[in-house]
Design an enzyme around this catalytic site. Structure first.
Site, PDB file in Angstrom:
ATOM      1  CD  GLN A 239     -23.807 -50.319  22.476  1.00 50.51           C
ATOM      2  OE1 GLN A 239     -24.081 -50.682  21.334  1.00 50.51           O
ATOM      3  NE2 GLN A 239     -23.305 -49.121  22.738  1.00 50.51           N
ATOM      4  CB  ALA A 360      -9.585 -63.776  15.532  1.00 47.90           C
ATOM      5  CG  PHE A 361     -12.380 -65.431  21.286  1.00 51.99           C
ATOM      6  CD1 PHE A 361     -13.236 -64.454  20.804  1.00 51.99           C
ATOM      7  CD2 PHE A 361     -12.755 -66.137  22.421  1.00 51.99           C
ATOM      8  CE1 PHE A 361     -14.436 -64.178  21.431  1.00 51.99           C
ATOM      9  CE2 PHE A 361     -13.958 -65.872  23.067  1.00 51.99           C
ATOM     10  CZ  PHE A 361     -14.803 -64.891  22.572  1.00 51.99           C
ATOM     11  CG  LEU A 362      -6.545 -61.630  21.862  1.00 52.98           C
ATOM     12  CD1 LEU A 362      -6.263 -60.526  22.860  1.00 52.98           C
ATOM     13  CD2 LEU A 362      -5.465 -61.674  20.796  1.00 52.98           C
ATOM     14  CG  ASP A 428     -15.780 -46.608  25.089  1.00 51.45           C
ATOM     15  OD1 ASP A 428     -15.735 -46.274  26.277  1.00 51.45           O
ATOM     16  OD2 ASP A 428     -16.214 -47.717  24.712  1.00 51.45           O
TER      17      ASP A 428
END
Length: 557
Positions: A239, A360-362, A428
């Site tokens: 998605q 937030a990105f790692l 999931d």
């Protein structure tokens, strides 16, 4: 004849007096309002209820007094026998009033229901005090970690590794100037780093962030307030998801709103074709924090302007081409992805505002490599086939003999993730990730939780199969689950209070909050059955050490 005339004159006078009295009664309120507006005296608080009609007046109405419908309701109430009851009979009315209030709540529209939920939540928090603060002050939430070495931290700020916001584009750090922009500077201390970088530096073997780290709250504010400088579609996935870059060079994953909070997953949908919900990502972060796992990267809700903050700043031509104006004059787009990326499933604003979650990105993979693992209890993702664990009741015995589940805490971390997913209703969970630097002795990162909180009316017991098959759990997890099940804390109340801090609050409707309480009781019942069958010491693994310290390890059997 004279008497008859006198009688007629008397009747006429009575009639005139009656008419004059009616006219005076009608004019009296207007005169009071005029005199009240001309009066320069200040009203005391006790006098304010007398002017309730002014505050109830509708915009554009000629009078602030109640309309006929309101007066009729008040009159009907005053004529009811219940209006004359004493205070001793009020308790008998409580049950009926609650039922009536519930009916009125069900008749509200989505927006009205959200406002009513928010108001009631704030009132409850004010009356009862902060349950969340009391929880985080509990000894179970104040246990220290073992001393950290260089091998236990993801980054060491004293090494030669350069944390460059713009990677190879700019060899120097960028400091924040007064106007909010970032300009090149010289050497900088770690305290002056952007909040997203300080979050990255704080990651260690045991947690993504510490319990009371002020950087996390500051970063959540950044996710909501930082100016978006560029947008691009994320490759992969089923998605549409967008990568948003901010003015301080931080990045976040944006999942737009696809369903309202009241909508449930259709019963005929497979788990692998369900929508990804933005509010589920937000709620998952708060649930993970309340359970003291701290394995979900910080997530915040944000209202995004689709024109100024997506279309006008994107350099992704494929994304830009999918923007259009709907027949209702709303801005819409659909992007490119495997599922639900078409005109029929377009994401439309009101008229160009859309809700979404920002995770937030790692740290970049070039700086901190992560390893992807296949979940042993992964589903088949097929309409007819079943996975091995669904047909083999002894499947866990095979998993226990397979690395990395044959030693360390990995199997127990899978049990934590199982409980986490069951409370959300998330089916999931096909893969998970760990930081490569820490090897097998580290936590599981709980990423991608958008398919949680889809059904509040159904508890998917198959999610709990790993727990019921293995009958293993950390002692710290077991104690915390028992703690948040108590009435003085109560998981639903903790979640409600925590979610109030998000900009898009309320995040979850009441049935989802109540479903978590119900599912928590089911988890504790499964563990109780395991303990009764196999014994406490064979089910509950002591990970707390002799002094109540988070050791991060468990004794080998």
């Amino acid at each position: 004849m004279i008497l008859f005339r006198k009688f007629r004159v008397l009747i006429l006078m009575v009639f005139l007096i009656a008419c004059s009295m009616h006219i005076m009664i009608d004019l009296l309120p207007k005169l009071e309002r005029r005199s009240g507006s001309a009066c320069s005296c200040s009203h005391t608080p006790s006098e304010e209820p007398q002017n309730w009609a002014k505050h109830r007046a509708k915009p554009g109405s000629e009078s602030g007094w109640p309309n006929k419908h309101t007066l009729r309701i008040l009159q009907d109430f005053s004529n009811e026998p219940s209006s004359n009851l004493t205070s001793h009979s009020l308790e008998k009315m409580m049950v009926g009033e609650r039922a009536e209030a519930l009916k009125r709540f069900e008749q509200l529209t989505g927006d009205e229901r959200r406002l009513a939920t928010r108001d009631s939540a704030f009132k409850n928090a004010a009356v009862k005090g902060s349950r969340l603060s009391a929880l985080f002050e509990h000894p179970l939430y104040t246990r220290p970690l073992p001393p950290l070495t260089d091998e236990d931290t993801l980054f060491n700020v004293n090494t030669d590794i350069r944390f460059d916001p713009k990677a190879a584009e700019n060899p120097e750090w960028n400091g924040e100037s007064k106007d909010g922009d970032y300009a090149p500077t010289g050497e900088m201390s770690s305290d002056s780093y952007p909040n997203w970088l300080r979050f990255h530096i704080g990651i260690n073997r045991y947690e993504l962030y510490s319990r009371h780290n002020p950087v996390i709250d500051a970063m959540l504010k950044d996710l909501v307030s930082q100016r978006i400088t560029s947008v691009a579609m994320k490759s992969g996935g089923t998605q549409l998801k967008l990568i948003m870059t901010f003015q301080n060079y931080g990045q976040a994953l944006f999942k737009p709103m696809k369903q309202t909070r009241e909508q449930e997953t259709p019963p005929d949908f497979f788990y692998f074709s369900d929508f990804e919900r933005h509010n589920a990502e937000i709620a998952a972060y708060h649930l993970d924090r309340i359970l003291d796992f701290r394995r979900v990267p910080p997530v915040a809700g944000r209202l995004v302007n689709m024109t100024k903050e997506i279309r006008d700043v994107t350099r992704d031509k494929k994304l830009w081409r999918t923007f259009f104006i709907s027949p209702a004059n709303n801005i819409c787009f659909y992007g490119e992805c495997s599922y639900y990326c078409s005109t029929e499933h377009a994401l439309c604003g009101k008229p160009d505002q859309i809700e979404g979650s920002l995770a937030a990105f790692l740290p970049d993979l070039s700086l901190a490599k992560r390893r992807t693992w296949r979940n042993p209890w992964r589903r088949s993702y097929h309409k007819r086939k079943k996975a091995e664990w669904e047909v083999d009741p002894d499947y866990c015995e095979e998993v226990k003999q397979t690395p990395p589940y044959d030693s360390g805490t990995r199997l127990l971390d899978i049990m934590d993730m199982t409980i986490f997913d069951f409370l959300m209703g998330n089916m999931d969970r096909h893969h998970y990730e760990t930081f490569e630097k820490f090897g097998n002795e580290t936590f599981i990162i709980h990423l991608d939780n958008g398919r949680g909180f889809g059904k509040h009316s159904h508890d998917e017991l198959s999610i709990l199969v790993p727990l019921s098959q293995c009958c293993r759990v950390k002692k710290s997890t077991h104690l915390r689950l028992q703690l948040v099940a108590k009435e003085e804390f109560k998981l639903s109340s903790l979640m409600e209070e925590s979610l109030q801090t998000d900009t898009l609050s309320p995040i979850l409707i009441r049935p989802h909050l109540e479903a978590m309480d119900r599912r928590l009781r089911l988890v504790l019942q499964v563990l109780a059955d395991c303990i009764e069958k196999e014994g406490y010491s064979n089910v509950v693994e002591d990970d707390m050490g002799t002094e109540g310290m988070d050791t991060g390890t468990v004794p080998q059997r």
